[in-house]
Design an enzyme around this catalytic site. Structure first.
Site, PDB file in Angstrom:
ATOM      1  N   ASP A 152       2.913  -5.566   2.634  1.00  0.00           N
ATOM      2  CA  ASP A 152       1.634  -4.924   2.972  1.00  0.00           C
ATOM      3  C   ASP A 152       1.831  -3.438   3.246  1.00  0.00           C
ATOM      4  OD1 ASP A 152      -1.077  -4.704   3.312  1.00  0.00           O
ATOM      5  OD2 ASP A 152      -1.120  -5.528   5.328  1.00  0.00           O
ATOM      6  N   GLU A 165      -8.534 -12.056   5.566  1.00  0.00           N
ATOM      7  CA  GLU A 165      -7.655 -11.382   6.519  1.00  0.00           C
ATOM      8  C   GLU A 165      -8.427 -11.173   7.820  1.00  0.00           C
ATOM      9  OE1 GLU A 165      -4.818  -7.395   6.885  1.00  0.00           O
ATOM     10  OE2 GLU A 165      -6.584  -7.359   5.588  1.00  0.00           O
ATOM     11  N   GLY A 191      -9.970  -1.798   3.137  1.00  0.00           N
ATOM     12  CA  GLY A 191     -10.683  -1.292   4.305  1.00  0.00           C
ATOM     13  C   GLY A 191     -11.330  -2.408   5.097  1.00  0.00           C
ATOM     14  N   HIS A 225       0.839  -1.202   0.000  1.00  0.00           N
ATOM     15  CA  HIS A 225       0.000   0.000   0.000  1.00  0.00           C
ATOM     16  C   HIS A 225       0.872   1.248   0.000  1.00  0.00           C
ATOM     17  CE1 HIS A 225      -3.979  -1.892   0.892  1.00  0.00           C
ATOM     18  NE2 HIS A 225      -3.195  -2.863   1.349  1.00  0.00           N
TER      19      HIS A 225
END
Length: 375
Positions: free
Chosen positions: A314, A218, A188, A29
């Site tokens: 990540d 997740e 999100g 990200h």
């Protein structure tokens, strides 16, 4: 005296060797990859108040907050990084620095994801935000090439699961798919916000033959993964680590017998890539059912049972890690050797949202990098 690949024991691959190996990053990200010093400088310019104002202290605060064991608390750290990324200049700078950090980590291809809808508070349109990131990535790639480093970076645009702008984002992906945007994602809060809420966007992407990778498995389990596959038509799973809940392993006369549920069998047998991020999974509690230490993470079980495992950081800032750092965990806790590390990179190359010819080039780079070790 150089060290040849054959002389390296599986449990003794040095970090320096890991950094030099060609690597591919599929789950990263942008707003989680900022340098602490950059966050401090941009916050000062934007008048945004940070919990800690020195770079080292801010880095520690981010890692401590992200390591709470809660995905919700983990996501709260992004309030500060998103807040400082509301101008074209800030987005360009962070995208350029992102590429610089990839090069330092030995990454030859990355697909960086981010949610343009979160960067419009200061008056930017999503189109302008995407253009700023494209410019920053391009500057970084060109500078790397001038310095003799080959790296490619594409964008994955995320829509927020709890938001209502997914159709806008999907249209933006379609419009920019020939300009470095390669796929769509939903990010999100996962639990309680299924892909079905974004059916119109997902149907548009399917009609336009645009790849989709969705965060699933997740914060939620098998139902979420099935929904990502069935409703989202996901070609990869963002994290996907809780697919392990659909696997039973029994010992019969000292032999492990693996029994896959229908969802796990579908994912494994069709080679759907799992974008696993070990450190992040431990921080958010995604793998708490298996334990809280790295050696209890199910990544090795998934790898050994034939799943298409890839490994990514990540969020480099919140997790204090890199691709090299994540691979180092596998070396340290599961005894991975060069053959395992090479296979993980080939998995990622084959799963990249690139034309076949470009994936073949990545595969050749991996072959050259691993064969040339110690030469």
């Amino acid at each position: 005296m150089t060290t040849s690949a054959a002389e390296l024991r599986p449990d003794r691959v040095p970090d320096g060797i890991l950094r030099d190996l060609p690597k591919i990053c599929l789950h990263d990200h942008l707003d989680g990859a900022l340098r602490p010093a950059t966050v401090v400088e941009l916050a000062d310019a934007a008048g945004h108040r940070l919990p800690v104002t020195d770079p080292a202290g801010l880095g520690r605060w981010m890692r401590r907050s992200a390591g709470s064991g809660s995905l919700v608390r983990y996501l709260e750290t992004f309030e500060h990084t998103v807040a400082v990324l509301q101008t074209p200049e800030a987005l360009v700078r962070c995208a350029r620095e992102y590429v610089e950090d990839l090069v330092a980590d030995g990454v030859v291809h990355a697909e960086v994801r981010w949610a343009p809808e979160q960067h419009t508070r200061g008056g930017l349109s999503m189109v302008e935000a995407v253009e700023a990131v494209r410019l920053g990535l391009s500057e970084g790639v060109l500078a790397a090439e001038d310095a003799g480093h080959l790296v490619s970076v594409t964008q994955i645009l995320c829509a927020m699961r709890h938001g209502d702008r997914s159709l806008e984002v999907a249209r933006l992906v379609v419009a920019d798919r020939d300009r470095g945007v390669v796929a769509f994602d939903l990010a999100g809060p996962e639990d309680g916000f299924p892909p079905a809420r974004h059916r119109e966007a997902l149907e548009l992407l399917a009609d336009e033959l645009v790849p989709v990778t969705l965060h699933a498995g997740e914060a939620a389990g098998i139902t979420s993964i099935r929904d990502a596959l069935a409703t989202g038509r996901a070609l990869r799973l963002g994290h996907g680590v809780r697919i392990a809940e659909d696997i039973d392993i029994d010992q019969e006369d000292g032999v492990a017998v693996v029994d896959l549920g229908r969802t796990a069998g579908w994912v494994r047998d069709r080679g759907i890539a799992l974008e696993i991020c070990p450190t992040s999974n431990l921080q958010t509690g995604a793998v708490a059912a298996w334990g809280t230490s790295p050696d209890r993470h199910p990544v090795d079980m998934l790898y050994r049972t034939g799943f298409n495992v890839t490994v990514s950081p990540d969020n480099r800032l919140m997790s204090g890690t890199t691709v090299t750092g994540e691979l180092s965990l596998l070396v340290e806790h599961f005894g991975y050797g060069l053959e395992d590390l090479e296979r993980l990179q080939r998995n990622a190359a084959s799963a990249a949202f690139l034309p076949l010819e470009d994936r073949d080039v990545l595969d050749e780079l991996i072959t050259e990098g691993f064969e040339g070790l110690g030469a």
